[in-house]
Write a protein that holds these residues in place. Structure first.
Motif, PDB file in Angstrom:
ATOM      1  N   ASN A  98      -9.176   4.381   2.459  1.00  0.00           N
ATOM      2  CA  ASN A  98      -9.282   3.161   1.652  1.00  0.00           C
ATOM      3  C   ASN A  98      -9.581   3.495   0.191  1.00  0.00           C
ATOM      4  O   ASN A  98      -8.990   2.906  -0.716  1.00  0.00           O
ATOM      5  N   THR A 102      -7.035   2.845  -2.974  1.00  0.00           N
ATOM      6  CA  THR A 102      -7.511   2.041  -4.105  1.00  0.00           C
ATOM      7  C   THR A 102      -7.409   2.819  -5.418  1.00  0.00           C
ATOM      8  O   THR A 102      -6.951   2.277  -6.427  1.00  0.00           O
ATOM      9  N   ILE A 139      -0.686   3.796   3.466  1.00  0.00           N
ATOM     10  CA  ILE A 139      -0.802   2.437   4.010  1.00  0.00           C
ATOM     11  C   ILE A 139      -0.213   2.378   5.415  1.00  0.00           C
ATOM     12  O   ILE A 139      -0.770   1.748   6.313  1.00  0.00           O
ATOM     13  N   TYR A 150      -3.900  -4.091   2.036  1.00  0.00           N
ATOM     14  CA  TYR A 150      -3.364  -3.287   0.938  1.00  0.00           C
ATOM     15  C   TYR A 150      -1.912  -3.594   0.605  1.00  0.00           C
ATOM     16  O   TYR A 150      -1.444  -3.254  -0.482  1.00  0.00           O
ATOM     17  N   ASP A 153      -1.524  -5.670  -2.642  1.00  0.00           N
ATOM     18  CA  ASP A 153      -1.716  -4.861  -3.857  1.00  0.00           C
ATOM     19  C   ASP A 153      -0.519  -3.947  -4.095  1.00  0.00           C
ATOM     20  O   ASP A 153      -0.064  -3.769  -5.229  1.00  0.00           O
TER      21      ASP A 153
END
Length: 175
Positions: A98, A102, A139, A150, A153
């Motif tokens: 994660n 990010t 992902i 995710y 994004d």
């Protein structure tokens, strides 16, 4: 005389037999030898408990590196590689997919904001493309619930790249 390299299991068994002061002495001695060991130890002691603050601090540091990036394409590519090494190191410290996703998404957004879009220097293009591919792979390895978090994004990143970069085709990277 060469020192034999032991496996992690052997080291783990030996560490379990040490007292707290002996263990503290070993950790401090290990931290003295390499800068990365000190950084990892500092992360584990001070930042590992608050992942959100760690992510925000890391994004800020990456953003500052982008802000001072040179305008020449060759120099910019060198700085981008340096930033990616830092992002990789921070991701390894956390050990969390994660955090890695990010930070990579943040890297790509900063790339779109700060890198000169008119330059046709292929290494600059390759850096973004590889990171977008890496994000897609990361992902796809996540649990379905996490993937959904995710994907929004990721799709926003693809749309922004497609709008800002004439050479970027978002259809090649859609999940």
């Amino acid at each position: 005389m060469a020192i034999e390299a032991y496996g992690l299991q052997d080291i783990k068994k030996e560490i379990q037999h040490l007292s707290a002061p002996q263990l503290a002495e070993l950790v401090l001695r290990l931290a003295r030898h390499k800068k990365e060991n000190k950084e990892l130890l500092a992360y584990l002691l001070f930042l590992a408990n608050d992942e959100i603050a760690f992510i925000e601090q890391s994004k800020y540091e990456v953003g500052m590196m982008f802000y001072i990036m040179p305008s020449r394409a060759y120099d910019a590519a060198k700085v981008l590689r340096k930033i990616l090494r830092m992002v990789t190191k921070l991701s390894r410290f956390s050990g969390s997919k994660n955090v890695e996703i990010t930070l990579l998404i943040s890297f790509c957004h900063n790339y779109l904001e700060y890198v000169d879009r008119r330059v046709s220097y292929k290494p600059l293009r390759t850096i973004l493309i590889r990171q977008v591919e890496k994000i897609g792979k990361l992902i796809s390895k996540l649990h379905e619930d996490m993937q959904f978090d995710y994907l929004n994004d990721y799709n926003q990143l693809l749309n922004a790249a497609d709008d800002k970069l004439p050479w970027f085709n978002k259809l090649e990277y859609t999940l």
